[in-house]
Enzyme design. Structure first.
Site, PDB file in Angstrom:
ATOM      1  N   ASP A   9       0.873  -1.163   0.000  1.00 13.11           N
ATOM      2  CA  ASP A   9       0.000   0.000   0.000  1.00 13.11           C
ATOM      3  C   ASP A   9       0.921   1.228   0.000  1.00 13.11           C
ATOM      4  OD1 ASP A   9      -2.347   1.672   0.579  1.00 13.11           O
ATOM      5  OD2 ASP A   9      -1.532   1.783   2.608  1.00 13.11           O
ATOM      6  N   ASP A  11      -0.149   5.013   1.232  1.00 10.67           N
ATOM      7  CA  ASP A  11      -0.366   5.931   2.355  1.00 10.67           C
ATOM      8  C   ASP A  11      -0.226   5.225   3.698  1.00 10.67           C
ATOM      9  OD1 ASP A  11      -0.913   8.586   1.306  1.00 10.67           O
ATOM     10  OD2 ASP A  11      -2.662   7.675   0.355  1.00 10.67           O
ATOM     11  N   ASP A 167      -1.283  -0.935   6.128  1.00  6.57           N
ATOM     12  CA  ASP A 167      -1.457  -0.406   7.482  1.00  6.57           C
ATOM     13  C   ASP A 167      -2.894  -0.417   7.965  1.00  6.57           C
ATOM     14  OD1 ASP A 167      -2.700   2.672   7.310  1.00  6.57           O
ATOM     15  OD2 ASP A 167      -1.767   1.940   5.479  1.00  6.57           O
TER      16      ASP A 167
END
Length: 215
Positions: A9, A11, A167
């Site tokens: 990922d 961000d 995250d």
């Protein structure tokens, strides 16, 4: 563990675009006739599609206003996002290490592909990335597995040969739906115990800790 590829990922996994996202989100909210949202409220929407973020921030189910928010967010983001984005310390060294091991590196993100390209160029990370799937490259955003599966097909790899790192719960669900291993990092807004509710090889404080234990 013999992974042939690692998909990240963006961000709060590889980097931080918080300030640009906050500015763009509040610009979009004002355009849609809504009050500005607080920093933490906006941070918790990072990783959602823009229409999902609008609903989460406002509770408003209007498709028309969500579309307006989406359009205006992108308009402001084109002006401010790249300059307000950075990679986390140690990320370039990590990517270089993976590259030296012959591991393919991909990014699957709700951010636009062209925006990731620009951020990586600014941060001198473009040469390390083999493939990017951005928000405009798929018909359905994460947690739909379309983006991850497209990279498996492109690389000719099986699910067990790939690790997905993210995250958020959205990332955990994406990996599960795609049939690939998941590793969580707590560099975002999601707590370790939330990530551990999903199948994972582990949850780590940062990418450095992940690499020491798995790659």
């Amino acid at each position: 563990m013999g992974y042939q590829a690692v998909i990240f990922d963006f961000d709060y996994t590889l980097g931080d675009s918080t300030e640009g996202i906050i500015e763009s989100a509040n610009y979009g909210l004002k355009a849609a006739g809504q009050e500005e949202a607080g920093r933490e409220a906006i941070r918790k929407t990072i990783g959602l599609s823009l229409k999902e973020a609008y609903v989460a921030l406002t509770g408003d189910g209007s498709e028309e206003k969500a579309a307006l928010f989406d359009r205006c967010f992108k308009e402001k983001a084109d002006q401010v996002m790249v300059q307000n984005s950075r990679l986390y310390p140690g990320v370039l060294a990590l990517l270089g290490r993976l590259k030296q091991q012959g591991i393919r590196i991909g990014i699957v993100t709700t951010k636009f592909h062209y925006r990731i390209d620009a951020i990586l160029e600014k941060c001198q990370g473009a040469a390390y990335i083999d493939s990017i799937v951005g928000g405009e490259d798929v018909s359905s955003p994460k947690p739909d597995p379309e983006g991850v599966l497209s990279l498996l097909g492109l690389w000719g790899l099986k699910g067990e040969e790939v690790l997905y790192v993210g995250d958020s719960v959205v990332d955990a669900k994406t990996a599960q739906a795609a049939g690939v291993a998941f590793a969580g990092v707590t560099t975002g807004t999601t707590a370790e115990e939330e990530l551990r509710q999903y199948p994972c090889v582990g949850v780590y404080h940062d990418l450095g800790e992940l690499v020491e234990g798995n790659l």
